[in-house]
Design a protein around this motif. Structure first.
Motif, PDB file in Angstrom:
ATOM      1  N   LEU A  46       1.019  -1.350   0.026  1.00 27.38           N
ATOM      2  CA  LEU A  46       0.009   0.196   0.255  1.00 27.38           C
ATOM      3  C   LEU A  46       0.909   1.275   0.015  1.00 27.38           C
ATOM      4  O   LEU A  46       1.977   1.173   0.718  1.00 27.38           O
ATOM      5  N   ALA A  47       0.463   2.324  -0.732  1.00 28.56           N
ATOM      6  CA  ALA A  47       1.076   3.522  -0.619  1.00 28.56           C
ATOM      7  C   ALA A  47       0.673   4.274   0.594  1.00 28.56           C
ATOM      8  O   ALA A  47      -0.552   4.669   0.834  1.00 28.56           O
ATOM      9  N   LEU A  48       1.868   4.262   1.727  1.00 24.45           N
ATOM     10  CA  LEU A  48       1.120   4.902   3.030  1.00 24.45           C
ATOM     11  C   LEU A  48       2.403   6.092   2.923  1.00 24.45           C
ATOM     12  O   LEU A  48       3.397   6.166   2.708  1.00 24.45           O
ATOM     13  N   GLU A  49       1.611   7.289   3.430  1.00 27.53           N
ATOM     14  CA  GLU A  49       2.506   8.509   3.587  1.00 27.53           C
ATOM     15  C   GLU A  49       3.494   8.466   4.753  1.00 27.53           C
ATOM     16  O   GLU A  49       4.476   8.968   4.576  1.00 27.53           O
ATOM     17  N   GLU A  50       3.254   7.424   5.759  1.00 28.52           N
ATOM     18  CA  GLU A  50       4.089   7.378   6.860  1.00 28.52           C
ATOM     19  C   GLU A  50       3.980   5.874   7.353  1.00 28.52           C
ATOM     20  O   GLU A  50       2.795   5.412   7.110  1.00 28.52           O
ATOM     21  N   GLU A  51       4.801   5.346   8.012  1.00 28.12           N
ATOM     22  CA  GLU A  51       4.733   3.995   8.610  1.00 28.12           C
ATOM     23  C   GLU A  51       3.576   4.210   9.889  1.00 28.12           C
ATOM     24  O   GLU A  51       3.313   5.371  10.502  1.00 28.12           O
ATOM     25  N   ILE A  52       2.956   3.272  10.114  1.00 24.87           N
ATOM     26  CA  ILE A  52       1.913   2.898  10.800  1.00 24.87           C
ATOM     27  C   ILE A  52       2.217   2.018  12.076  1.00 24.87           C
ATOM     28  O   ILE A  52       2.704   0.977  11.834  1.00 24.87           O
ATOM     29  N   VAL A  53       2.398   2.812  13.292  1.00 25.63           N
ATOM     30  CA  VAL A  53       2.549   2.001  14.573  1.00 25.63           C
ATOM     31  C   VAL A  53       1.371   1.304  15.289  1.00 25.63           C
ATOM     32  O   VAL A  53       0.485   2.173  15.483  1.00 25.63           O
ATOM     33  N   LEU A  54       1.189  -0.016  15.168  1.00 25.42           N
ATOM     34  CA  LEU A  54       0.171  -0.591  15.735  1.00 25.42           C
ATOM     35  C   LEU A  54       0.343  -1.060  17.247  1.00 25.42           C
ATOM     36  O   LEU A  54       1.525  -1.629  17.384  1.00 25.42           O
ATOM     37  N   SER A  55      -0.572  -0.973  18.059  1.00 26.17           N
ATOM     38  CA  SER A  55      -0.190  -1.621  19.428  1.00 26.17           C
ATOM     39  C   SER A  55      -0.437  -2.816  19.415  1.00 26.17           C
ATOM     40  O   SER A  55      -1.289  -3.449  20.522  1.00 26.17           O
ATOM     41  N   VAL A  56      -0.010  -3.550  18.825  1.00 21.01           N
ATOM     42  CA  VAL A  56      -0.200  -5.200  18.522  1.00 21.01           C
ATOM     43  C   VAL A  56       1.020  -5.671  18.505  1.00 21.01           C
ATOM     44  O   VAL A  56       1.842  -5.361  17.523  1.00 21.01           O
TER      45      VAL A  56
END
Length: 192
Positions: free
Chosen positions: A89-99
């Motif tokens: 996926l084209a993401l503007e920034e990393e996604i931090v998940l609390s998993v």
């Protein structure tokens, strides 16, 4: 044993529990929805891959990190190296998940393969990586090419900056091929 960069199957992506990524998938989709983006549905996105992607992460990264520091900003270096799951996926920034996962602890950092691909392509251009000579595809193809003489033979025929530090070249090729594979087959990548 060791650390491997691997593709994630649709079954493993949707499976909850220790052997799957169901919690990561659900948390990612919740965060994508919160951001007003469509969910990432692996079973619909996956094209038929000829096997799976698996490469052993074994050479020293020192030369690669030094190369990155000369070619990338700190933020770009982080985007290239600090993820635990790569998605197409084209993401503007990393996604931090609390998993948490068994391998990564309390958080999962998700990065977009198009962004990682763009950074790896910059590095490949900087070291004049002979991409057309470097194998892609089946399990451990890249690792074996670097370990069993393919890189050495190519370096004799096509010398260049890439051949001066083959460990660094390995990681440039690894991130390049992983991002390409993720995009081509619509699957996540992770370390295992």
């Amino acid at each position: 044993m060791g650390v491997y960069l691997v593709s994630v199957t649709a079954q493993d992506w949707s499976q909850p529990g220790e052997d799957g990524y169901g919690e990561v998938a659900a948390a990612l989709n919740a965060e994508l929805e919160r951001r007003g983006l469509p969910p990432y549905e692996l079973p619909q996105a996956t094209r038929e891959a000829p096997g799976w992607f698996e490469e052993k992460v074994s050479p020293s990264m020192d030369g690669f990190v030094a190369l990155c520091r000369t070619q990338l900003t700190d933020a770009e270096l982080s985007a290239l190296l600090d993820w635990s799951v790569l998605v197409p996926l084209a993401l503007e920034e990393e996604i931090v998940l609390s998993v948490g996962t068994a391998y990564f602890g309390e958080e999962t950092v998700v990065a977009g393969a198009p962004q990682v691909l763009a950074l790896a392509e910059r590095l490949a251009n900087a070291v004049e990586l002979p991409e057309d000579a470097i194998p892609a595809g089946e399990n451990l193809t890249l690792s074996l090419w670097f370990l069993e003489g393919g890189a050495e033979r190519t370096a004799r025929a096509r010398p260049g900056p890439w051949a001066e530090d083959r460990d660094a070249a390995f990681y440039v090729a690894l991130y390049l091929r992983a991002a390409q594979y993720s995009i081509r087959y619509g699957c996540p990548m992770t370390y295992s």
